[in-house]
Design an enzyme around this catalytic site. Structure first.
Site, PDB file in Angstrom:
ATOM      1  N   CYS A  88       1.091  -1.255  -0.060  1.00  0.00           N
ATOM      2  CA  CYS A  88       0.144  -0.061  -0.159  1.00  0.00           C
ATOM      3  C   CYS A  88       0.825   1.334  -0.027  1.00  0.00           C
ATOM      4  O   CYS A  88       1.873   1.141  -0.746  1.00  0.00           O
ATOM      5  CB  CYS A  88      -0.992   0.105   1.291  1.00  0.00           C
ATOM      6  SG  CYS A  88      -0.279  -0.506   2.764  1.00  0.00           S
ATOM      7  N   LEU A  89       0.587   2.236   0.806  1.00  0.00           N
ATOM      8  CA  LEU A  89       1.359   3.584   0.856  1.00  0.00           C
ATOM      9  C   LEU A  89       2.487   3.035   1.896  1.00  0.00           C
ATOM     10  O   LEU A  89       3.767   3.482   1.462  1.00  0.00           O
ATOM     11  CB  LEU A  89       0.841   4.584   1.073  1.00  0.00           C
ATOM     12  CG  LEU A  89      -0.087   5.081   0.022  1.00  0.00           C
ATOM     13  CD1 LEU A  89      -0.815   6.566   0.091  1.00  0.00           C
ATOM     14  CD2 LEU A  89       0.617   5.364  -1.395  1.00  0.00           C
ATOM     15  N   ALA A  90       2.405   2.919   2.902  1.00  0.00           N
ATOM     16  CA  ALA A  90       3.138   2.716   4.210  1.00  0.00           C
ATOM     17  C   ALA A  90       3.531   1.426   4.342  1.00  0.00           C
ATOM     18  O   ALA A  90       4.357   1.012   4.988  1.00  0.00           O
ATOM     19  CB  ALA A  90       2.900   3.346   5.423  1.00  0.00           C
ATOM     20  N   ARG A  94      -3.600  -1.489   5.136  1.00  0.00           N
ATOM     21  CA  ARG A  94      -4.105  -2.185   3.847  1.00  0.00           C
ATOM     22  C   ARG A  94      -3.410  -3.331   3.315  1.00  0.00           C
ATOM     23  O   ARG A  94      -4.145  -4.403   3.330  1.00  0.00           O
ATOM     24  CB  ARG A  94      -4.371  -1.141   2.835  1.00  0.00           C
ATOM     25  CG  ARG A  94      -5.480  -0.129   2.926  1.00  0.00           C
ATOM     26  CD  ARG A  94      -5.270   1.123   2.097  1.00  0.00           C
ATOM     27  NE  ARG A  94      -4.125   1.969   2.107  1.00  0.00           N
ATOM     28  CZ  ARG A  94      -3.933   3.316   1.617  1.00  0.00           C
ATOM     29  NH1 ARG A  94      -4.828   3.669   1.063  1.00  0.00           N
ATOM     30  NH2 ARG A  94      -2.964   3.831   1.914  1.00  0.00           N
TER      31      ARG A  94
END
Length: 306
Positions: A88-90, A94
């Site tokens: 996901c982003l970090a 998610r």
């Protein structure tokens, strides 16, 4: 741990957005499949198989609807000796939720044990409370059926023993890391220094809330009648949290379990615009006859003007 992508099962890695763009990391771990799940998920590397799902890191985002599709994508790749990166982003919420759901589905672990397996490999793993609730609900209502579905669709037992051994090893490592305070379960007290950085202090929380508020205001200020489309087919339109329209693209060995995504429209490069307002015709002045209002009838061709 947390420095680059982390291995959680043989052929399964969890990382962040930066890891997904790092060609050297992808080559080092021989990544063949990428499951991208975040707000602007899209295909980056043309030589990789992708499953892209647009989803926000908010408690009301429904991720359960994608579990079966993600399980198919991951499991089919691993059975063919592929290596999968979920990001996901970090690489904290998610992607971890999807990895936990998969581990639950291919082993006999419950959601808390599966989360420990992921945390043992990636210390910063910490799904938001909404996702944890969804994992618990998945375990209680759908897990038995999902395990049965996977066994029927993929009869091969090639991964079972390796996954069991790896999970047992990771659970043992988790307990050791927990005792040595090299890992935490996301319950560090306010003001206390978290060993993994998962638990934030009040100042960090205020900054995070301010960034989220600014992001929400920016999204609300966009015109709802226009959808911008990039060359790769990504869009900036806002989608319902619980709808299946978050599914963007699928390029893998296993066929998708859903068809007819709303996101397919965006790939045609279409721009949604509001319809033009029709101009009204001039009003007809009524004639007053005998105290009643009526609209004059049109004259026939054989009638002369009075």
């Amino acid at each position: 741990m947390g420095n680059g992508m982390n291995k959680v099962l043989p052929g399964l890695y969890v990382g962040n957005y930066r890891d997904s763009k790092d060609s050297s990391q992808l080559a080092k771990h021989n990544i063949t499949h990428i499951l991208s799940i975040h707000d602007t998920a899209k295909k980056i590397h043309s030589d990789k198989h992708y499953l892209c799902i647009m989803a926000a890191d908010t408690p009301d985002q429904n991720l359960t609807q994608y579990f079966s599709l993600c399980n198919d994508f991951i499991h089919a790749a691993r059975l063919r000796d592929g290596n999968v990166l979920i990001h996901c982003l970090a690489g904290m919420s998610r992607s971890v939720t999807v990895a936990v759901a998969y581990i639950m589905s291919v082993t006999n672990l419950n959601w808390k044990e599966a989360l420990k397996v992921v945390r043992a490999g990636r210390a910063v793993a910490n799904p938001n409370l909404g996702f944890q609730s969804q994992l618990q609900d998945f375990e209680l209502t759908r897990l038995i059926e999902e395990r049965r579905r996977l066994k029927e669709r993929y009869p091969s037992r090639a991964l079972i023993s390796k996954d069991q051994e790896q999970c047992a090893l990771m659970l043992n490592n988790y307990e050791e890391l927990l005792q040595s305070r090299s890992i935490c379960e996301g319950r560090c007290a306010m003001g206390e220094e978290c060993p993994t950085g998962v638990c934030r202090n009040p100042t960090q929380q205020r900054r995070s809330r301010r960034r989220n508020s600014q992001r929400s205001q920016s999204e609300m200020s966009r015109s709802p009648s226009v959808t911008s489309t990039t060359s790769t087919g990504s869009t900036s339109s806002t989608r319902p949290r619980s709808g299946p329209a978050g599914l963007r693209s699928y390029t893998g060995s296993a066929p998708p379990s859903r068809t007819g995504s709303k996101a397919d429209i965006s790939k045609l490069g279409a721009t949604l615009t509001a319809p033009s307002t029709p101009q009204s015709s001039p009003p007809v002045s009524p004639k007053r006859l005998g105290g009643r209002i009526s609209v004059p009838k049109p004259l026939k061709e054989d009638e002369s003007d009075s």
